[in-house]
Design a protein around this motif. Sequence first.
Motif, PDB file in Angstrom:
ATOM      1  N   VAL A   1       0.828  -1.208   0.000  1.00 39.71           N
ATOM      2  CA  VAL A   1       0.000   0.000   0.000  1.00 39.71           C
ATOM      3  C   VAL A   1       0.859   1.253   0.000  1.00 39.71           C
ATOM      4  O   VAL A   1       0.620   2.185  -0.765  1.00 39.71           O
ATOM      5  CB  VAL A   1      -0.964  -0.005   1.208  1.00 39.71           C
ATOM      6  N   GLU A   2       1.882   1.305   0.854  1.00 38.90           N
ATOM      7  CA  GLU A   2       2.692   2.517   0.971  1.00 38.90           C
ATOM      8  C   GLU A   2       4.084   2.269   0.418  1.00 38.90           C
ATOM      9  O   GLU A   2       4.848   1.480   0.953  1.00 38.90           O
ATOM     10  CB  GLU A   2       2.766   2.976   2.422  1.00 38.90           C
ATOM     11  N   MET A   3       4.396   2.968  -0.709  1.00 38.14           N
ATOM     12  CA  MET A   3       5.698   2.886  -1.348  1.00 38.14           C
ATOM     13  C   MET A   3       6.110   4.291  -1.769  1.00 38.14           C
ATOM     14  O   MET A   3       5.260   5.164  -1.939  1.00 38.14           O
ATOM     15  CB  MET A   3       5.638   1.978  -2.585  1.00 38.14           C
TER      16      MET A   3
ATOM     17  N   ILE B   1      -5.326  -7.809  -8.216  1.00 38.43           N
ATOM     18  CA  ILE B   1      -4.378  -7.091  -7.361  1.00 38.43           C
ATOM     19  C   ILE B   1      -4.702  -7.378  -5.905  1.00 38.43           C
ATOM     20  O   ILE B   1      -5.847  -7.233  -5.474  1.00 38.43           O
ATOM     21  CB  ILE B   1      -4.418  -5.570  -7.626  1.00 38.43           C
ATOM     22  N   ILE B   2      -3.686  -7.793  -5.158  1.00 37.90           N
ATOM     23  CA  ILE B   2      -3.812  -7.986  -3.718  1.00 37.90           C
ATOM     24  C   ILE B   2      -3.039  -6.869  -3.031  1.00 37.90           C
ATOM     25  O   ILE B   2      -1.842  -6.698  -3.280  1.00 37.90           O
ATOM     26  CB  ILE B   2      -3.256  -9.347  -3.270  1.00 37.90           C
ATOM     27  N   ALA B   3      -3.708  -6.102  -2.183  1.00 39.74           N
ATOM     28  CA  ALA B   3      -3.041  -5.056  -1.414  1.00 39.74           C
ATOM     29  C   ALA B   3      -2.434  -5.660  -0.160  1.00 39.74           C
ATOM     30  O   ALA B   3      -3.087  -6.429   0.548  1.00 39.74           O
ATOM     31  CB  ALA B   3      -4.037  -3.953  -1.049  1.00 39.74           C
ATOM     32  N   LEU B   4      -1.177  -5.327   0.110  1.00 35.72           N
ATOM     33  CA  LEU B   4      -0.488  -5.759   1.316  1.00 35.72           C
ATOM     34  C   LEU B   4      -0.220  -4.539   2.181  1.00 35.72           C
ATOM     35  O   LEU B   4       0.293  -3.528   1.682  1.00 35.72           O
ATOM     36  CB  LEU B   4       0.841  -6.434   0.968  1.00 35.72           C
TER      37      LEU B   4
ATOM     38  N   GLU C   1      -8.326  -7.989  -3.226  1.00 37.92           N
ATOM     39  CA  GLU C   1      -8.250  -8.528  -1.870  1.00 37.92           C
ATOM     40  C   GLU C   1      -7.264  -7.691  -1.065  1.00 37.92           C
ATOM     41  O   GLU C   1      -6.380  -7.023  -1.617  1.00 37.92           O
ATOM     42  CB  GLU C   1      -7.808  -9.999  -1.866  1.00 37.92           C
ATOM     43  N   PHE C   2      -7.402  -7.743   0.260  1.00 34.70           N
ATOM     44  CA  PHE C   2      -6.548  -6.985   1.171  1.00 34.70           C
ATOM     45  C   PHE C   2      -5.987  -7.958   2.202  1.00 34.70           C
ATOM     46  O   PHE C   2      -6.744  -8.671   2.866  1.00 34.70           O
ATOM     47  CB  PHE C   2      -7.374  -5.897   1.865  1.00 34.70           C
TER      48      PHE C   2
ATOM     49  N   SER D   1      -6.597  -1.681  10.459  1.00 37.36           N
ATOM     50  CA  SER D   1      -7.979  -1.237  10.642  1.00 37.36           C
ATOM     51  C   SER D   1      -8.863  -1.587   9.446  1.00 37.36           C
ATOM     52  O   SER D   1      -8.394  -1.740   8.319  1.00 37.36           O
ATOM     53  CB  SER D   1      -8.026   0.279  10.865  1.00 37.36           C
ATOM     54  N   ARG D   2     -10.152  -1.702   9.728  1.00 39.88           N
ATOM     55  CA  ARG D   2     -11.125  -2.004   8.677  1.00 39.88           C
ATOM     56  C   ARG D   2     -11.182  -0.860   7.660  1.00 39.88           C
ATOM     57  O   ARG D   2     -11.436  -1.079   6.472  1.00 39.88           O
ATOM     58  CB  ARG D   2     -12.510  -2.226   9.298  1.00 39.88           C
ATOM     59  N   ASP D   3     -10.945   0.388   8.110  1.00 38.53           N
ATOM     60  CA  ASP D   3     -11.005   1.529   7.201  1.00 38.53           C
ATOM     61  C   ASP D   3     -10.027   1.361   6.046  1.00 38.53           C
ATOM     62  O   ASP D   3     -10.354   1.675   4.897  1.00 38.53           O
ATOM     63  CB  ASP D   3     -10.697   2.829   7.950  1.00 38.53           C
ATOM     64  N   TRP D   4      -8.813   0.873   6.340  1.00 36.91           N
ATOM     65  CA  TRP D   4      -7.832   0.709   5.268  1.00 36.91           C
ATOM     66  C   TRP D   4      -8.240  -0.395   4.320  1.00 36.91           C
ATOM     67  O   TRP D   4      -7.984  -0.321   3.114  1.00 36.91           O
ATOM     68  CB  TRP D   4      -6.455   0.442   5.865  1.00 36.91           C
ATOM     69  N   ASN D   5      -8.875  -1.432   4.845  1.00 35.60           N
ATOM     70  CA  ASN D   5      -9.394  -2.488   3.984  1.00 35.60           C
ATOM     71  C   ASN D   5     -10.413  -1.908   3.012  1.00 35.60           C
ATOM     72  O   ASN D   5     -10.375  -2.183   1.801  1.00 35.60           O
ATOM     73  CB  ASN D   5     -10.018  -3.586   4.856  1.00 35.60           C
ATOM     74  N   VAL D   6     -11.320  -1.079   3.535  1.00 36.98           N
ATOM     75  CA  VAL D   6     -12.367  -0.468   2.700  1.00 36.98           C
ATOM     76  C   VAL D   6     -11.752   0.469   1.675  1.00 36.98           C
ATOM     77  O   VAL D   6     -12.101   0.457   0.486  1.00 36.98           O
ATOM     78  CB  VAL D   6     -13.387   0.270   3.587  1.00 36.98           C
ATOM     79  N   ILE D   7     -10.802   1.316   2.122  1.00 40.28           N
ATOM     80  CA  ILE D   7     -10.159   2.264   1.212  1.00 40.28           C
ATOM     81  C   ILE D   7      -9.455   1.525   0.074  1.00 40.28           C
ATOM     82  O   ILE D   7      -9.541   1.913  -1.098  1.00 40.28           O
ATOM     83  CB  ILE D   7      -9.150   3.148   1.981  1.00 40.28           C
ATOM     84  N   ALA D   8      -8.767   0.445   0.427  1.00 40.30           N
ATOM     85  CA  ALA D   8      -8.045  -0.324  -0.595  1.00 40.30           C
ATOM     86  C   ALA D   8      -9.001  -0.909  -1.624  1.00 40.30           C
ATOM     87  O   ALA D   8      -8.766  -0.832  -2.832  1.00 40.30           O
ATOM     88  CB  ALA D   8      -7.223  -1.429   0.068  1.00 40.30           C
ATOM     89  N   ARG D   9     -10.102  -1.467  -1.157  1.00 40.38           N
ATOM     90  CA  ARG D   9     -11.068  -2.060  -2.094  1.00 40.38           C
ATOM     91  C   ARG D   9     -11.730  -0.982  -2.955  1.00 40.38           C
ATOM     92  O   ARG D   9     -12.012  -1.214  -4.136  1.00 40.38           O
ATOM     93  CB  ARG D   9     -12.108  -2.872  -1.323  1.00 40.38           C
ATOM     94  N   GLN D  10     -11.991   0.177  -2.388  1.00 44.23           N
ATOM     95  CA  GLN D  10     -12.556   1.263  -3.183  1.00 44.23           C
ATOM     96  C   GLN D  10     -11.572   1.752  -4.239  1.00 44.23           C
ATOM     97  O   GLN D  10     -11.966   2.278  -5.274  1.00 44.23           O
ATOM     98  CB  GLN D  10     -12.958   2.421  -2.268  1.00 44.23           C
ATOM     99  N   SER D  11     -10.286   1.570  -3.977  1.00 47.11           N
ATOM    100  CA  SER D  11      -9.272   1.981  -4.947  1.00 47.11           C
ATOM    101  C   SER D  11      -9.131   0.995  -6.092  1.00 47.11           C
ATOM    102  O   SER D  11      -8.468   1.293  -7.078  1.00 47.11           O
ATOM    103  CB  SER D  11      -7.915   2.142  -4.249  1.00 47.11           C
ATOM    104  N   GLY D  12      -9.731  -0.199  -5.946  1.00 51.06           N
ATOM    105  CA  GLY D  12      -9.731  -1.149  -7.050  1.00 51.06           C
ATOM    106  C   GLY D  12      -9.038  -2.458  -6.783  1.00 51.06           C
ATOM    107  O   GLY D  12      -8.960  -3.301  -7.680  1.00 51.06           O
ATOM    108  N   VAL D  13      -8.501  -2.676  -5.564  1.00 52.36           N
ATOM    109  CA  VAL D  13      -7.847  -3.952  -5.300  1.00 52.36           C
ATOM    110  C   VAL D  13      -8.912  -5.039  -5.139  1.00 52.36           C
ATOM    111  O   VAL D  13     -10.058  -4.767  -4.777  1.00 52.36           O
ATOM    112  CB  VAL D  13      -6.949  -3.897  -4.044  1.00 52.36           C
TER     113      VAL D  13
END
Length: 364
Positions: free
Chosen positions: A136-138, A162-165, A184-185, A170-182
């Motif tokens: 997620v953060e690079m 795409i799998i976000a690592l 799975e988280f 927190s659940r918020d980051w899971n939601v944000i990642a999925r909204q971005s198009g990934v």
Amino acid sequence: MNNQLIDALAQTTAGIALFDSNERIIYANPAWEQLITGVAEEDLLFSETELADGGMISVCFVKPQAKLTHPIELPASANDSKIGTVIIADDSESNRMVARRILQAEGYGIVEATNGQTVLNMLRRGVTADLILMDVEMPDMDGLHTTRRIRHMQGPVAQTPIIALSAHQSRDWNVIARQSGVDEFINKPIQRTKLLDTIRDLISRSPDGATPTARLSPPPVLRSKGARLSRPERLDPPASPVLDIRTLEQLYADAGDEGASCGIDLFINETQTRLVKIDNALSSDDLATVRDEVHVLKSTSGTFGLRQLSDLCETTQNFFEEDDIDEGRILALSRQVVQLAPTALTALNLYRRSRGWGSPQRTQ
């Protein structure tokens, strides 16, 4: 393009491609396809020119010392549709090594990238992958922004699983990642069984339409150094153990003795460099760098079982994410990270050495 120009481009041995403002390929001559799929990237030269409308023309040449027929050497499994090729995008070499060991043991072909822009460049130049593991953060371009860019590319590449690592729990980051198009988280540290099961499931799925996109909220704004507290308070470190032995034992089981030992060596070297960067950033009041380095250290220290250090980094990170940042606590916690880390690294190195001591001795 008129027919004469297309005919001219088709005849040249230089690979030429034209991209629009969204980095979608508009035209590529036959030489482009041959070069980017038949020659290792380090043997290629790219000359890219921005166009007035935001597009780009890219010209690809083979370096003079490289032979045109030099193929990319891939393991046989990389071409096996039942296995697949995975791009691992993570700025931590030790994290990439652990993921690579796990996946190569299963037969996956691996391509590595240190940031999101490199991933985009690979895909834009024709590198194909069955799945992307995206930190997620690079630096340069984060994983969620990269994911959104991929979802807007033209053709099947836009549907690459795409799998976000992330070390964010927190659940918020899971939601944000999925909204971005990934798709799975997965939280770090990586669990081998969960990772492999998720990859197999995603690769086996057929495309099911476009993935939703969203914009990630910007990070909190840091106050200037003049607004900071002059005497940061002293805080107690987390009460968690220095080493999480179960995590380390699982690492050795997943990556093998040699892989885990090499990963620990890489992690120790990375962390020593990272601590110098944090210390220098604290001296120059560069809290943005402190925040970025502490986040990466939280992720990597969790991967290698340094529970207390990981928890301290998480506490520090949480203060960075507050709306009203308490810079006094951030300074105190960040300094504690720098002070605690050498002890944690020593304990980890002793554990690694003890694994060698416990190995059966070779008989003469």
